[in-house]
Design an enzyme around this catalytic site. Structure first.
Site, PDB file in Angstrom:
ATOM      1  CB  SER A 186     -10.440 -47.877  19.533  1.00 44.47           C
ATOM      2  OG  SER A 186     -11.738 -48.654  18.779  1.00 44.47           O
ATOM      3  CG  ASP A 196     -12.530 -50.827  20.251  1.00 46.72           C
ATOM      4  OD1 ASP A 196     -12.331 -51.333  21.571  1.00 46.72           O
ATOM      5  OD2 ASP A 196     -11.597 -51.195  18.796  1.00 46.72           O
TER       6      ASP A 196
HETATM    7  P1  ADP Z   1      -7.374 -48.738  15.348  1.00 42.14           P
HETATM    8  O1  ADP Z   1      -8.884 -48.349  15.026  1.00 42.14           O
HETATM    9  O2  ADP Z   1      -6.935 -48.913  15.991  1.00 42.14           O
HETATM   10  O3  ADP Z   1      -6.629 -47.253  15.314  1.00 42.14           O
HETATM   11  P2  ADP Z   1      -7.912 -49.721  13.086  1.00 42.14           P
HETATM   12  O4  ADP Z   1      -7.432 -50.574  11.701  1.00 42.14           O
HETATM   13  O5  ADP Z   1      -8.986 -50.647  13.618  1.00 42.14           O
HETATM   14  O6  ADP Z   1      -7.217 -49.543  13.693  1.00 42.14           O
HETATM   15  O7  ADP Z   1      -8.977 -48.693  11.915  1.00 42.14           O
HETATM   16  C1  ADP Z   1      -7.449 -47.534  11.545  1.00 42.14           C
HETATM   17  C2  ADP Z   1      -8.829 -47.437   9.912  1.00 42.14           C
HETATM   18  O8  ADP Z   1      -9.702 -46.591  10.504  1.00 42.14           O
HETATM   19  C3  ADP Z   1      -7.130 -46.915   9.384  1.00 42.14           C
HETATM   20  O9  ADP Z   1      -6.606 -47.493   8.347  1.00 42.14           O
HETATM   21  C4  ADP Z   1      -8.379 -45.412   8.055  1.00 42.14           C
HETATM   22  O10 ADP Z   1      -8.886 -46.505   7.113  1.00 42.14           O
HETATM   23  C5  ADP Z   1      -9.867 -45.545   8.988  1.00 42.14           C
HETATM   24  N1  ADP Z   1      -9.418 -44.531   9.897  1.00 42.14           N
HETATM   25  C6  ADP Z   1      -9.434 -44.115  11.522  1.00 42.14           C
HETATM   26  N2  ADP Z   1      -9.091 -42.679  11.404  1.00 42.14           N
HETATM   27  C7  ADP Z   1      -9.417 -42.123   9.959  1.00 42.14           C
HETATM   28  C8  ADP Z   1      -9.220 -40.359  10.028  1.00 42.14           C
HETATM   29  N3  ADP Z   1      -8.740 -39.171  10.374  1.00 42.14           N
HETATM   30  N4  ADP Z   1      -9.677 -40.238   8.704  1.00 42.14           N
HETATM   31  C9  ADP Z   1      -9.084 -41.550   7.913  1.00 42.14           C
HETATM   32  N5  ADP Z   1     -10.207 -42.806   8.401  1.00 42.14           N
HETATM   33  C10 ADP Z   1      -9.515 -42.688   9.543  1.00 42.14           C
HETATM   34 MG    MG Z   2     -10.186 -50.470  14.699  1.00 42.03          MG
END
Ligand code: ADP
Ligand code: MG
Length: 367
Positions: A125, A171
């Site tokens: 998350s 989350d």
């Molecule tokens: P999870 O929450 O399980 O990691 P998600 O698909 O819900 O997967 O969220 C991932 C998305 O959130 C990334 O593809 C991006 O768009 C955004 N994101 C999360 N962290 C960052 C970050 N540090 N910088 C830029 N975008 C981010």
């Molecule tokens: Mg997510």
């Protein structure tokens, strides 16, 4: 070419930051696919965190830079009030400012620098972690009168709204309220919660299977619809309100019978897991994790042969109390409770053996 990590806020924006904030990711210890039926979940914060540095602007623009998305995509910019879905990471930032406005919270323009040590899209998350870290920073900088639960709700609305992902509240509640050493028991209907420490001298193992299922979104929707159909046939508002006795009384058609049995027994296991943690009973907590995995595999049918292999290898390690799939399923990660002193070596052995048996690359996310 400046190294990404060396691009401080001051280098990016030509002035010092005015506020910094961070937030963790989460791992769900038990209580899977229960949140959209108003049930119980039990996540814990990850040691990995997302960090945000901010400074206000005199205009109503938002400019943000992320260290974690590659050079061409690193910058995003928009005007407050002009938030629109783009399909890129900036949606999480625009989602937050749009969600704040919908809640009647007033912020001005700002510059933001973002970095995270969570894997993006790795099931811990990172999205909620980013939303909550940003909201914490904005709360501090603009003096927003938001408590941690209100903040989690605004973060969730960012994701269900502008981002367009139909997620539950787990989350964001975990990112806002959980910490690394105490699990967060959460009633997703009332949002009543309780922090309960892990048993003394225990720690977690989290290993990503290397499988990210492309159709997981479709399967998620199917399971959700099945749970709603089962609740209707049982005559309850949500499966949260059904008991094992209700299931015995009403013959549901397959597979709804199995789906309902998972959710009803899983809710019961989360309540028993809360009692086990309260008593500091790692053995009992581990047994409940194992029972949860069997229920996800056989009744909810969201496991895969690879995940079952990973769970089996982990469970068989000395010093491991229990292991299970964590997250939506069809790939993703497993979580286990283990003796703190043995967790790292056990995780390394499991990853090695798993990679020997299947053509996939596992990643040890914790410890
Ligand atoms: P999870 O929450 O399980 O990691 P998600 O698909 O819900 O997967 O969220 C991932 C998305 O959130 C990334 O593809 C991006 O768009 C955004 N994101 C999360 N962290 C960052 C970050 N540090 N910088 C830029 N975008 C981010
Ligand atoms: Mg997510």
């Amino acid at each position: 070419m400046i190294e990404q990590h060396a691009r401080t806020f001051e280098i990016l924006f030509d002035r010092p930051s005015a506020a910094t904030a961070d937030a963790p990711g989460r791992v769900n210890l038990i209580g899977e696919h229960t949140d959209y039926s108003g049930g119980f979940v039990f996540p814990i914060a990850t040691p990995q965190r997302t960090r945000v540095a901010l400074a206000p602007r005199v205009d109503r623009r938002v400019r943000a830079w992320s260290r974690d998305v590659g050079d061409e995509e690193a910058w995003i910019e928009y005007g407050l009030g002009d938030e629109a879905r783009t399909g890129h990471w900036g949606d999480y930032i625009a989602g937050v400012t749009a969600s704040l406005r919908e809640s009647g919270q007033v912020v001005g323009g700002f510059d933001a620098r973002i970095e995270s040590d969570l894997p993006l899209g790795g099931g811990l998350s990172s999205s909620a972690s980013l939303e909550v870290a940003l909201l914490r920073g904005l709360r501090a900088m603009f003096g927003l009168p938001l408590d941690d639960v209100a903040l989690a709700k605004i973060a969730q609305r960012a994701e269900t709204g502008l981002v367009g992902a139909p997620v539950g509240i787990m989350d964001q509640m975990a990112a806002s309220l959980a910490d690394e050493h105490a699990a967060l028991f959460l009633d997703t209907r009332s949002l009543v919660y309780e922090r309960i420490p892990l048993p003394a001298a225990t720690g977690l193992i989290v290993i990503h299977s290397g499988v990210t299922h492309r159709h997981a979104g479709g399967e998620y929707r199917t399971r959700r619809a099945e749970c709603e159909a089962a609740a209707r046939l049982l005559g309850v508002r949500e499966l949260r309100d059904a008991t094992v006795a209700d299931l015995a009384r009403t013959a549901l058609p397959p597979p709804l019978d199995r789906r309902a049995r998972h959710v009803v027994t899983e809710n019961d296991r989360v309540l028993r897991a809360r009692d086990a943690l309260t008593a500091g009973d790692a053995q009992q907590f581990g047994r409940l994790m194992a029972a949860s995995h069997a229920s996800m595999r056989d009744d909810f049918e969201i496991s895969t042969p690879e995940i079952d292999l990973l769970v089996g290898l982990t469970r068989d390690e000395a010093g491991v109390y229990g292991a299970r799939l964590t997250g939506g399923g069809f790939g993703g990660s497993i979580v286990a409770l283990a003796d703190a002193g043995r967790a790292a070596a056990a995780a390394a052995r499991v990853a090695l053996e798993y990679a020997r048996r299947v053509p996939l690359r596992p990643t040890v996310l914790i410890p």
